[in-house]
Design an enzyme around this catalytic site. Structure first.
Site, PDB file in Angstrom:
ATOM      1  N   ASP A 210       0.841  -1.198   0.059  1.00  0.00           N
ATOM      2  CA  ASP A 210       0.022  -0.001  -0.053  1.00  0.00           C
ATOM      3  C   ASP A 210       0.868   1.327  -0.032  1.00  0.00           C
ATOM      4  O   ASP A 210       2.018   0.933   0.202  1.00  0.00           O
ATOM      5  CB  ASP A 210      -1.057  -0.074   1.319  1.00  0.00           C
ATOM      6  CG  ASP A 210      -0.112  -0.069   2.472  1.00  0.00           C
ATOM      7  OD1 ASP A 210       0.997  -0.280   2.411  1.00  0.00           O
ATOM      8  OD2 ASP A 210      -0.790  -0.150   3.519  1.00  0.00           O
ATOM      9  N   ASP A 212       2.300   4.326   1.948  1.00  0.00           N
ATOM     10  CA  ASP A 212       2.707   4.732   3.224  1.00  0.00           C
ATOM     11  C   ASP A 212       1.726   6.117   3.445  1.00  0.00           C
ATOM     12  O   ASP A 212       1.264   6.931   2.692  1.00  0.00           O
ATOM     13  CB  ASP A 212       4.074   5.128   3.612  1.00  0.00           C
ATOM     14  CG  ASP A 212       4.558   4.997   5.017  1.00  0.00           C
ATOM     15  OD1 ASP A 212       3.993   4.125   5.564  1.00  0.00           O
ATOM     16  OD2 ASP A 212       5.385   5.720   5.427  1.00  0.00           O
TER      17      ASP A 212
END
Ligand code: ZN
Length: 264
Positions: A210, A212
């Site tokens: 994903d 950050d």
């Protein structure tokens, strides 16, 4: 070299190793002067090549990053004869173009860990191992070719920022880290350095789960689990090809990492 020597070691997240991929699998207990590795070590055979696998966080994922006994993991693999280490990790992205699902073959790291034992040489010998190029050029070249051939979205270079954890970064920290790194995680330091002190070749394969927190892109747990599952499939595919392609004999400088590293 004896035919049954285990020259390839893999340290990775729980669930990455699929026992169906290998034959004659067994689990063995290895003790070291530094204590016990994260778990029993799985020994398996891929296309006739023996490998040793350690689940970095333990098989039930109970060891947080700051409690991993990195020295025991590396020492145990060394004791089994491992010369080439494949270090697998899941990371967050610090760049727009490092997208969830992408693979990153890290070529550099920056260490922001705080309380981990960084060396095997904390006694009466002073060792300054070179980490200018922390990863093996030969293994990286093989991995780049394979990942390209498999047509996975990937980055052949990347700087991995390793934080202490177990908490995630603040938004300010995340923005700070993005000034010099591409991905962020909690596990490759000091694993890489310790392996270099044992003159192993090290390859890191990171998978982006994903963005950050700098990105302010909220993701659901569902999304992350979906990406991680897909990433694990890709890693298995890469590993199958990689293990087959890794030559028995090394053609790199990693096996001489301790030459000129000592003060005495
Ligand atoms: Zn090497």
């Amino acid at each position: 070299m004896p035919a049954d020597k285990i020259s390839i070691g893999i340290i990775g997240g729980t669930g990455i190793y699929n026992e169906k991929d290998s034959k004659e699998t067994k689990k063995i207990k290895v003790s070291t002067p530094y204590g016990s590795p994260s778990d029993l070590i799985t020994i398996g055979k891929f296309n006739g090549k023996k490998i040793a696998f350690i689940p970095r966080h333990g098989s039930n994922h109970t060891i947080p990053p700051h409690k991993i006994n990195f020295r025991a993991n590396i020492m145990a693999l060394k004791a089994l004869g491992v010369e080439k280490l494949i270090s697998l990790s899941a990371v967050g992205s610090l760049r727009e173009n490092f997208k969830p699902g992408d693979i990153v073959l890290s070529d550099q790291f920056i260490d922001f860990t705080k309380q981990r034992i960084q060396t095997f040489y904390d006694g009466n010998r002073v060792c300054h191992i070179s980490t200018a190029e922390p990863f093996c050029s030969e293994l990286r070249r093989i991995a780049i070719d394979i990942t390209k051939k498999l047509k996975f979205s990937f980055h052949e270079n990347g700087t991995y920022c390793c934080i202490e954890g177990p908490r995630f970064s603040t938004r300010a920290e995340s923005r700070f880290f993005r000034n010099f790194a591409d991905v962020i995680g909690m596990t490759i330091c000091p694993e890489v350095t310790l392996a270099r002190e044992k003159e192993m070749c090290v390859l890191n394969i990171s998978t982006v789960t994903d963005y950050d927190v700098w990105a302010k892109k909220p993701v659901s747990v569902e999304d992350i689990i979906k990406v991680m599952k897909e990433n694990n499939e890709k890693i298995r595919e890469i590993l199958r090809n990689l293990i087959e392609a890794i030559p028995e004999k090394r053609h790199c400088e990693c096996g001489k990492a301790l030459e000129n590293a000592f003060v005495d």
